[in-house]
Write an enzyme that holds these catalytic residues in place. Structure first.
Site, PDB file in Angstrom:
ATOM      1  N   GLU A 116       0.832  -1.217   0.000  1.00 46.01           N
ATOM      2  CA  GLU A 116       0.000   0.000   0.000  1.00 46.01           C
ATOM      3  C   GLU A 116       0.862   1.260   0.000  1.00 46.01           C
ATOM      4  O   GLU A 116       0.410   2.328   0.433  1.00 46.01           O
ATOM      5  CB  GLU A 116      -0.939   0.018   1.230  1.00 46.01           C
ATOM      6  CG  GLU A 116      -1.842  -1.173   1.381  1.00 46.01           C
ATOM      7  CD  GLU A 116      -2.931  -1.287   0.313  1.00 46.01           C
ATOM      8  OE1 GLU A 116      -2.948  -0.452  -0.618  1.00 46.01           O
ATOM      9  OE2 GLU A 116      -3.740  -2.226   0.415  1.00 46.01           O
ATOM     10  N   HIS A 139      -2.607   2.222   8.602  1.00 42.90           N
ATOM     11  CA  HIS A 139      -3.709   1.449   8.013  1.00 42.90           C
ATOM     12  C   HIS A 139      -3.862   0.124   8.751  1.00 42.90           C
ATOM     13  O   HIS A 139      -2.873  -0.515   9.103  1.00 42.90           O
ATOM     14  CB  HIS A 139      -3.425   1.187   6.527  1.00 42.90           C
ATOM     15  CG  HIS A 139      -4.280   0.104   5.941  1.00 42.90           C
ATOM     16  ND1 HIS A 139      -5.629   0.267   5.752  1.00 42.90           N
ATOM     17  CD2 HIS A 139      -3.989  -1.159   5.529  1.00 42.90           C
ATOM     18  CE1 HIS A 139      -6.134  -0.851   5.245  1.00 42.90           C
ATOM     19  NE2 HIS A 139      -5.155  -1.734   5.101  1.00 42.90           N
ATOM     20  N   HIS A 141      -7.144  -3.175   9.969  1.00 45.86           N
ATOM     21  CA  HIS A 141      -8.412  -3.848   9.678  1.00 45.86           C
ATOM     22  C   HIS A 141      -9.226  -4.068  10.961  1.00 45.86           C
ATOM     23  O   HIS A 141      -9.431  -5.211  11.381  1.00 45.86           O
ATOM     24  CB  HIS A 141      -8.143  -5.208   9.023  1.00 45.86           C
ATOM     25  CG  HIS A 141      -7.258  -5.168   7.813  1.00 45.86           C
ATOM     26  ND1 HIS A 141      -6.563  -6.278   7.349  1.00 45.86           N
ATOM     27  CD2 HIS A 141      -6.957  -4.162   6.958  1.00 45.86           C
ATOM     28  CE1 HIS A 141      -5.883  -5.950   6.265  1.00 45.86           C
ATOM     29  NE2 HIS A 141      -6.091  -4.671   6.001  1.00 45.86           N
ATOM     30  N   GLU A 169     -17.453  11.229  22.997  1.00 44.09           N
ATOM     31  CA  GLU A 169     -16.050  11.542  22.713  1.00 44.09           C
ATOM     32  C   GLU A 169     -15.783  11.707  21.213  1.00 44.09           C
ATOM     33  O   GLU A 169     -14.848  12.396  20.801  1.00 44.09           O
ATOM     34  CB  GLU A 169     -15.203  10.389  23.273  1.00 44.09           C
ATOM     35  CG  GLU A 169     -13.726  10.610  23.262  1.00 44.09           C
ATOM     36  CD  GLU A 169     -12.962   9.314  23.526  1.00 44.09           C
ATOM     37  OE1 GLU A 169     -13.586   8.238  23.547  1.00 44.09           O
ATOM     38  OE2 GLU A 169     -11.753   9.395  23.695  1.00 44.09           O
ATOM     39  N   HIS A 210     -12.760  -3.518   3.738  1.00 39.73           N
ATOM     40  CA  HIS A 210     -11.315  -3.758   3.845  1.00 39.73           C
ATOM     41  C   HIS A 210     -10.755  -3.240   5.181  1.00 39.73           C
ATOM     42  O   HIS A 210     -10.201  -4.015   5.951  1.00 39.73           O
ATOM     43  CB  HIS A 210     -10.592  -3.101   2.652  1.00 39.73           C
ATOM     44  CG  HIS A 210      -9.096  -3.239   2.679  1.00 39.73           C
ATOM     45  ND1 HIS A 210      -8.309  -3.229   1.552  1.00 39.73           N
ATOM     46  CD2 HIS A 210      -8.213  -3.372   3.709  1.00 39.73           C
ATOM     47  CE1 HIS A 210      -7.033  -3.365   1.883  1.00 39.73           C
ATOM     48  NE2 HIS A 210      -6.954  -3.450   3.196  1.00 39.73           N
TER      49      HIS A 210
HETATM   50  P1  13P Z   1       1.079  -5.443   3.177  1.00 39.58           P
HETATM   51  O1  13P Z   1       1.511  -6.712   3.886  1.00 39.58           O
HETATM   52  O2  13P Z   1       1.614  -5.378   1.778  1.00 39.58           O
HETATM   53  O3  13P Z   1       1.392  -4.218   3.986  1.00 39.58           O
HETATM   54  O4  13P Z   1      -0.499  -5.524   2.984  1.00 39.58           O
HETATM   55  C1  13P Z   1      -1.344  -5.616   4.089  1.00 39.58           C
HETATM   56  C2  13P Z   1      -2.624  -4.890   3.872  1.00 39.58           C
HETATM   57  O5  13P Z   1      -3.307  -4.596   4.833  1.00 39.58           O
HETATM   58  C3  13P Z   1      -3.058  -4.537   2.512  1.00 39.58           C
HETATM   59  O6  13P Z   1      -4.070  -3.585   2.514  1.00 39.58           O
HETATM   60 ZN    ZN Z   2      -5.274  -3.670   4.400  1.00 36.83          ZN
END
Ligand code: 13P
Ligand code: ZN
Length: 270
Positions: A116, A139, A141, A169, A210
């Site tokens: 990314e 980033h 999940h 909050e 995602h």
């Molecule tokens: P990477 O291992 O390439 O960082 O990918 C993980 C991810 O969350 C892709 O969106």
């Molecule tokens: Zn990801």
């Protein structure tokens, strides 16, 4: 030369990645983080003239030419970073046209930066225009946020309002709200371009089905943004199937913004 692994910023990065894993936000290799570093911070610990290898980026970011980043490696597990930082992390310098990165430290197993990287670099460039002090792109999940993108409409105003209503909050922590992209193929330049555009008007961008990305001046700020969104999403997922008897009114939301001297995203409160 100082020991790079003893530098405060490196210790904070490793602790934060470990914490992200412990929060359940980063299964397997899920998630990626980059931190903008000053040349002086790098030069304290490394010979900046010594390039280990060149890694093509696949896109130009001339605005970041000469800038240094500590970044997670692609395919690397956050849970492992604390045990082998030099394998799982790298320090790169973006070259003059901005389409190559010079590796100065790390990725010692021959690895490279996150898939990314486009989203990271393009968003850093975009966000620095809005806030020259921004240093972090994070980033991950988070489970409840991810779940919420399956059951809540993806309109940015509606989604933001729902999050703000889950806990007093929220509007205080992210008065700029959350921006949203539809489900897209990950690791692409297009996702990078679209994310960077969205980062101009909010520090949080959801990638539907995602995950979530947050930006901030410090690791704590980016982490705190994500943590607060994920808490709100958790509350939402607990109550979504139940009749809603109470909520936080717009009057209270406005009062909270006033109390803390913040300007909520225009048009989001009625
Ligand atoms: P990477 O291992 O390439 O960082 O990918 C993980 C991810 O969350 C892709 O969106
Ligand atoms: Zn990801």
């Amino acid at each position: 030369m100082k020991d790079i692994l003893q530098e405060t910023w490196m210790i904070e990065m490793i602790r934060t990645l470990t914490n992200m894993y412990n929060h359940g936000w980063d299964e397997r290799n899920g998630g990626n983080v980059s931190m903008l570093l000053d040349e002086g911070q790098v030069a304290d610990c490394l010979d900046t003239g010594k390039v280990i290898r060149i890694i093509p980026t696949g896109f130009p970011v001339p605005a970041l030419a000469g800038r240094y980043f500590l970044v997670t490696g692609t395919g690397k597990y956050f849970k492992n970073v604390q045990y082998a930082p030099e394998v799982n992390l790298g320090i790169v310098r973006i070259t003059a046209p901005g389409d190559e990165a010079e590796l100065l430290w790390g990725f010692s197993d021959g690895g490279q930066f996150t898939s990314e990287f486009a989203a990271h670099m393009m968003s850093h460039a975009a966000r620095l225009e809005v806030n020259p002090d921004n240093r972090i792109y994070m980033h991950c999940h988070p489970t409840n946020l991810l779940a919420m993108t399956y059951v809540h409409e993806l309109d940015e105003r509606a989604f933001t309002r729902t999050l703000w209503q889950m806990c007093t909050e929220c509007i205080v922590v992210y008065p700029d709200g959350v921006n949203i992209l539809p489900c897209m193929v990950c690791g692409t330049n297009q996702l990078g371009l679209d994310t960077a555009e969205k980062m101009k008007t909010a520090r949080l961008v959801i990638w539907s089905q995602h995950g979530l990305s947050g930006m901030g001046n410090t690791l704590d700020e980016a982490f705190g943004l994500i943590e607060t969104v994920e808490k709100a999403a958790e509350v939402y997922m607990k109550i979504a199937g139940l009749p809603r008897v109470n909520t936080i009114s717009d009057e209270i939301l406005r009062g909270l913004a006033e109390r803390f001297g913040l300007t909520p995203k225009e048009g989001y409160l009625s």
